[in-house]
Design an enzyme around this catalytic site. Structure first.
Site, PDB file in Angstrom:
ATOM      1  N   ILE A 245       0.887  -1.162   0.000  1.00 50.06           N
ATOM      2  CA  ILE A 245       0.000   0.000   0.000  1.00 50.06           C
ATOM      3  C   ILE A 245       0.923   1.209   0.000  1.00 50.06           C
ATOM      4  CG2 ILE A 245      -1.784   1.288   1.224  1.00 50.06           C
ATOM      5  CD1 ILE A 245      -2.734  -1.316   2.425  1.00 50.06           C
ATOM      6  N   PRO A 246       1.058   1.889  -1.145  1.00 47.47           N
ATOM      7  CA  PRO A 246       2.178   2.834  -1.339  1.00 47.47           C
ATOM      8  C   PRO A 246       1.973   4.209  -0.712  1.00 47.47           C
ATOM      9  CG  PRO A 246       0.855   2.725  -3.327  1.00 47.47           C
ATOM     10  CD  PRO A 246       0.254   1.728  -2.374  1.00 47.47           C
ATOM     11  N   CYS A 247       1.921   4.252   0.618  1.00 49.62           N
ATOM     12  CA  CYS A 247       1.813   5.547   1.290  1.00 49.62           C
ATOM     13  C   CYS A 247       3.069   6.389   1.073  1.00 49.62           C
ATOM     14  CB  CYS A 247       1.535   5.349   2.775  1.00 49.62           C
ATOM     15  SG  CYS A 247       2.762   4.376   3.667  1.00 49.62           S
ATOM     16  N   HIS A 248       4.169   5.746   0.647  1.00 48.97           N
ATOM     17  CA  HIS A 248       5.395   6.498   0.371  1.00 48.97           C
ATOM     18  C   HIS A 248       5.243   7.425  -0.834  1.00 48.97           C
ATOM     19  CE1 HIS A 248       5.651   2.730  -1.983  1.00 48.97           C
ATOM     20  NE2 HIS A 248       6.199   3.486  -2.908  1.00 48.97           N
ATOM     21  N   ARG A 249       4.207   7.230  -1.646  1.00 47.29           N
ATOM     22  CA  ARG A 249       4.007   8.064  -2.841  1.00 47.29           C
ATOM     23  C   ARG A 249       3.226   9.342  -2.551  1.00 47.29           C
ATOM     24  NH1 ARG A 249       2.248   2.934  -6.564  1.00 47.29           N
ATOM     25  NH2 ARG A 249       4.215   1.794  -6.335  1.00 47.29           N
TER      26      ARG A 249
END
Length: 282
Positions: A245-249
């Site tokens: 789940i790409p919360c880094h984006r």
């Protein structure tokens, strides 16, 4: 082997922090290598093995100016136009093959009393990880500093679940995302504990493509709650599944990288790694 992997990650993390703090000065290879007490040759080789590009190109991908450029070009229509970036290559498979299933109230009532959770530890390009799964999918994935501390954190989320240290096929499939061997990747299923709002935020995050960026405000608009940026930020900050789940984006609207549960240097590193992979595919 595991210890050397962590040492190399720590070196790269330190390099990323230095680049992030000094990107306006565009530090050269010699300067960054000196900070790590490595020869320029050794540092260049180590960095390219890890990131797939030279430190100079990585600096371009991870600078705040890169983030601001993306936001300026795509701003309000980010979710529509971001598909121009990276989706012609293998990176798109990461996002398209992930399916979220929310836990029922009975599945996490009383601290997960009826849940059987397998957990294991693995290496990634961004440091050691712990990954945990139920029979329905991945329920937890995080970057860790110590195994016992990480496991204690998992237990606190599901204090009454039955835990078994075991590598299962669900975990193995999820970890293929780091190998770039997409032929082995099957649909990744996530089994998440969360409110309807939190699950909506997770679904919105999955729409930000590999190599793309978004903002808290854009995520709020995507879930049709444009005034809920602060609540979105809280939900993103409690994301239980790193990278998948790409919360880094998600970065700040001004273009700054912003905070990350597992450290801003790591977030910067992942953004640069994805950007580099996207460039290679074009």
């Amino acid at each position: 082997m595991e210890e050397q992997h962590q040492i190399n990650y720590d070196r790269i993390s330190k390099a990323i922090s230095y680049i992030q703090d000094n990107f306006k000065d565009q530090p050269d290879l010699n300067e960054v290598a000196e900070e790590l007490n490595l020869s320029p040759f050794h540092f260049q080789r180590l960095f390219k093995d890890w990131a797939g590009v030279s430190p100079k190109k990585f600096l371009q991908y991870t600078s705040v100016s890169y983030a601001k450029q993306l936001l300026k070009e795509e701003q309000a229509s980010l979710f529509d136009t971001a598909f121009k970036t990276g989706l012609s290559g293998t990176g798109r498979l990461h996002d398209l093959f992930i399916n979220i299933e929310g836990m029922t109230p009975g599945e996490f009532k009383n601290g997960g009393e009826k849940l059987a959770i397998n957990y294991s530890f693995a290496e990634s390009p961004f440091g050691d990880m712990m990954v945990a799964s139920t029979t329905k999918g991945i329920c937890h994935m995080s970057f860790i500093q110590g195994r016992q501390h990480a496991f204690s954190g998992l237990q606190s989320q599901f204090p009454n679940a039955k835990f078994t240290q075991k590598v299962d096929l669900i975990q193995q499939n999820a970890l293929y995302i780091f190998t770039q061997d997409w032929k082995k990747l099957q649909e990744v299923k996530l089994h998440l504990k969360g409110t309807d709002f939190q699950l909506k935020v997770c679904e919105a995050l999955l729409k930000v493509p590999f190599g793309g960026l978004s903002t808290y405000g854009n995520i709020a608009k995507e879930i049709q709650s444009p005034k809920a940026s602060r609540a979105v930020g809280t939900a993103i900050g409690s994301n239980p599944v790193a990278f998948l789940i790409p919360c880094h984006r998600v970065i700040q609207s001004g273009g700054n990288i912003g905070n990350y549960m597992w450290g801003t240097p790591r977030k910067t590193a992942i953004i640069g790694w994805e950007a580099a992979r996207t460039q290679e595919e074009q």
